[in-house]
Design an enzyme around this catalytic site. Structure first.
Site, PDB file in Angstrom:
ATOM      1  CG  ASN A 107      -4.724  53.465  28.348  1.00  0.00           C
ATOM      2  OD1 ASN A 107      -5.451  53.208  29.112  1.00  0.00           O
ATOM      3  ND2 ASN A 107      -5.129  53.748  27.340  1.00  0.00           N
ATOM      4  CE  LYS A 114      -2.537  50.441  24.707  1.00  0.00           C
ATOM      5  NZ  LYS A 114      -3.607  51.343  23.632  1.00  0.00           N
ATOM      6  NE  ARG A 171      -8.716  55.354  27.821  1.00  0.00           N
ATOM      7  CZ  ARG A 171      -9.223  54.101  27.211  1.00  0.00           C
ATOM      8  NH1 ARG A 171      -8.283  53.169  27.118  1.00  0.00           N
ATOM      9  NH2 ARG A 171     -10.279  54.068  26.700  1.00  0.00           N
ATOM     10  CG  HIS A 184     -13.878  54.832  21.978  1.00  0.00           C
ATOM     11  ND1 HIS A 184     -14.631  54.140  21.216  1.00  0.00           N
ATOM     12  CD2 HIS A 184     -12.894  53.733  22.737  1.00  0.00           C
ATOM     13  CE1 HIS A 184     -14.434  52.623  21.563  1.00  0.00           C
ATOM     14  NE2 HIS A 184     -13.316  52.507  22.335  1.00  0.00           N
ATOM     15  N   GLY A 205     -11.826  50.294  16.553  1.00  0.00           N
ATOM     16  CA  GLY A 205     -10.648  49.291  16.890  1.00  0.00           C
ATOM     17  C   GLY A 205     -11.384  48.151  17.787  1.00  0.00           C
ATOM     18  NE  ARG A 247     -16.550  45.663  23.710  1.00  0.00           N
ATOM     19  CZ  ARG A 247     -16.025  46.727  23.956  1.00  0.00           C
ATOM     20  NH1 ARG A 247     -16.730  48.001  24.416  1.00  0.00           N
ATOM     21  NH2 ARG A 247     -14.634  47.039  23.577  1.00  0.00           N
ATOM     22  CG  LEU A 266     -11.747  43.817  10.143  1.00  0.00           C
ATOM     23  CD1 LEU A 266     -13.169  43.531  10.601  1.00  0.00           C
ATOM     24  CD2 LEU A 266     -11.516  45.016   9.545  1.00  0.00           C
ATOM     25  CB  ILE A 304     -10.792  48.549  12.012  1.00  0.00           C
ATOM     26  CG1 ILE A 304     -10.711  47.056  12.963  1.00  0.00           C
ATOM     27  CG2 ILE A 304     -11.813  48.422  10.900  1.00  0.00           C
ATOM     28  CD1 ILE A 304     -11.899  46.640  13.767  1.00  0.00           C
ATOM     29  CD  GLU A 342      -7.491  56.394  22.898  1.00  0.00           C
ATOM     30  OE1 GLU A 342      -6.655  55.312  22.685  1.00  0.00           O
ATOM     31  OE2 GLU A 342      -8.510  56.239  23.709  1.00  0.00           O
TER      32      GLU A 342
HETATM   33  P1  AMP Z   1      -7.048  49.185  18.255  1.00  0.00           P
HETATM   34  O1  AMP Z   1      -8.086  48.587  19.599  1.00  0.00           O
HETATM   35  O2  AMP Z   1      -7.105  50.479  18.048  1.00  0.00           O
HETATM   36  O3  AMP Z   1      -5.720  48.899  18.658  1.00  0.00           O
HETATM   37  O4  AMP Z   1      -7.542  48.417  17.120  1.00  0.00           O
HETATM   38  C1  AMP Z   1      -7.523  46.871  17.388  1.00  0.00           C
HETATM   39  C2  AMP Z   1      -7.847  45.985  16.195  1.00  0.00           C
HETATM   40  O5  AMP Z   1      -7.687  46.751  14.900  1.00  0.00           O
HETATM   41  C3  AMP Z   1      -7.540  44.507  15.882  1.00  0.00           C
HETATM   42  O6  AMP Z   1      -7.993  43.758  16.660  1.00  0.00           O
HETATM   43  C4  AMP Z   1      -7.627  44.519  14.499  1.00  0.00           C
HETATM   44  O7  AMP Z   1      -9.010  43.910  14.078  1.00  0.00           O
HETATM   45  C5  AMP Z   1      -7.893  45.737  13.797  1.00  0.00           C
HETATM   46  N1  AMP Z   1      -6.527  45.828  12.735  1.00  0.00           N
HETATM   47  C6  AMP Z   1      -5.267  46.301  13.221  1.00  0.00           C
HETATM   48  N2  AMP Z   1      -4.450  46.200  11.927  1.00  0.00           N
HETATM   49  C7  AMP Z   1      -5.315  46.010  10.978  1.00  0.00           C
HETATM   50  C8  AMP Z   1      -5.052  45.844   9.673  1.00  0.00           C
HETATM   51  N3  AMP Z   1      -3.998  46.132   8.865  1.00  0.00           N
HETATM   52  N4  AMP Z   1      -6.257  45.465   8.882  1.00  0.00           N
HETATM   53  C9  AMP Z   1      -7.399  45.325   9.392  1.00  0.00           C
HETATM   54  N5  AMP Z   1      -7.555  45.591  10.644  1.00  0.00           N
HETATM   55  C10 AMP Z   1      -6.512  45.674  11.395  1.00  0.00           C
END
Ligand code: AMP
Length: 394
Positions: A7, A14, A90, A179, A207, A238, A280, A328, A381
């Site tokens: 990826n 990745k 990907r 996605h 995410g 965004r 978050l 998230i 993914e």
């Molecule tokens: P991803 O793109 O799927 O890797 O998601 C990344 C985002 O998930 C991060 O920027 C965080 O905002 C959120 N995130 C990851 N772990 C947590 C958690 N334990 N609680 C709340 N938000 C989280």
């Protein structure tokens, strides 16, 4: 059969090495900050976990580092690059050319290049990864899995914008969706888990990027991201849905250039614009302390998701399950609770105690009497890419 999944982003690669059909993860890792003196390489197998910092100028050097580790007599997992039979890539944008996983040929590479105009942050890095992988793994079959492919089933009534037809017909301006690999993976898991013969599912990927998809009998029928990954839900940086009149106002009356508006709406808006934080976890911690902007931003974020759920229930005339996935969706009980609150009209009833339980597995967080199942499903993914590549060639 060993399948290496790549990826490749604009400044990162990745990777996962997966044995198929057992789906066993042999090793995984990530090269970040490519193009910098302090690029970081993470590498993990059952026996080893390491992090290295090095100057990595480009994707070729990045992949070379990965290959060296894979072949390393102590930390490695293969003896020769010929042990990799398939490299699965990907690719973010496949336009209208690809509704399925595809063996990479010269024409496919040309198309990926062509669609770089629609995904300038993603497709060039994806293509770079393919070119370098072809060099390092000359005997392996190279396969592309497109993020847009899953959404090719969206009907015209949902994928066309109400702008002059020639822009759709001649310029390909329409909803493509993103996605897709994640939405497909988690929705298939849900259908399997629930044993559904027919199904109406809403998959919510939250995410760094966020999107929501209406899925009928395993096929995407509507989706919140559109022509580019900008539309729909409130994301880390965004804005998601916005009245386009604001753009003209910024340019015509407030002195912004188009490039500045793009930067504003892509990199400085969303949760960052509302709170000053884009992660978050920070926003939840601040909200706990009573930060009003953060409390409101969480409410706005969930409210936007609720509105999409409502519109997709209408589009599908029903709902069997909603799925939360990605960083998230999998981890934030706060967002899940705000989204599911006051949704009893739709038969969505969250079990608050189950929602708080932490787990890395698929879990059901609805009450026993909830008409709609609420599932948290960790996305994967890379495994979905491995499954699709394996299916294509077997
Ligand atoms: P991803 O793109 O799927 O890797 O998601 C990344 C985002 O998930 C991060 O920027 C965080 O905002 C959120 N995130 C990851 N772990 C947590 C958690 N334990 N609680 C709340 N938000 C989280």
């Amino acid at each position: 059969m060993n399948i290496l999944i790549i990826n490749s982003g604009s400044s990162s690669i990745k990777f996962q090495l997966i044995e198929m059909p057992s789906e066993a993860l042999i090793c995984s890792g990530l090269v970040e900050r490519i193009g910098n003196k302090d690029a970081v390489l993470n590498y993990k197998t059952n026996a080893t976990s390491l992090q290295q910092t090095a100057e990595i100028d480009n994707h070729k050097q990045g992949l070379l580092k990965i290959v060296e580790l894979l072949l390393d007599p102590e930390k490695g997992v293969i003896k020769s690059t010929n042990e990799i039979e398939i490299v699965g890539h990907r690719v973010v944008h496949g336009g209208n050319s690809f509704s399925n996983t595809t063996l990479i040929t010269a024409e496919v590479k040309q198309d990926i290049q062509k669609y770089a105009a629609l995904a300038p942050l993603h497709n060039p890095g994806n293509l770079q990864g393919i070119l370098v992988a072809e060099e390092f793994f000359p005997l392996a079959k190279q396969v592309a899995v497109f993020d847009t492919a899953f959404h090719q089933s969206i009907p015209e009534k949902a994928k066309k914008y109400a702008i002059p037809n020639n822009l759709y017909e001649e310029q390909g301006i329409q909803v493509y969706g993103f996605h897709g690999t994640s939405h497909q993976y988690v929705s298939e898991k849900a259908i399997d888990y629930l044993g559904l013969k027919t199904s109406k599912i809403i998959s919510i990927h939250l995410g760094n990027g966020c999107s929501i998809t209406a899925i009928v009998d395993g096929k995407s029928i509507d989706h919140s991201l559109g022509f580019t990954p900008s539309n729909g839900l409130i994301m880390g940086t965004r804005s998601g849905d916005i009245d386009h009149g604001i753009i003209y106002h910024l340019v015509d009356n407030l002195g912004y250039s188009v490039a500045e508006v793009k930067d504003l709406l892509t990199n400085k808006s969303g949760m960052l614009g509302l709170t000053g934080y884009n992660d978050l976890r920070d926003i939840e911690a601040e909200a706990e302390k009573g930060n009003k902007n953060c409390i409101l931003a969480l409410t706005m974020n969930a409210y936007r998701i609720k509105k999409y759920i409502g519109s997709y229930v209408a589009a599908m005339n029903g709902l069997d399950a909603i799925i939360f996935t990605a960083g998230i969706g999998e981890n934030s009980s706060v967002i899940r609770q705000l989204v599911c609150m006051d949704m009893d009209y739709f038969g969505i009833d969250l079990d608050k105690a189950k929602n708080e339980l932490k787990s890395k597995n698929l879990r059901e967080i609805n009450t026993a009497t909830s008409k709609v199942k609420i599932l948290v499903i960790p996305t994967n993914e890379e495994l979905e890419i491995a499954k699709q590549a394996f299916q294509l060639l077997n």
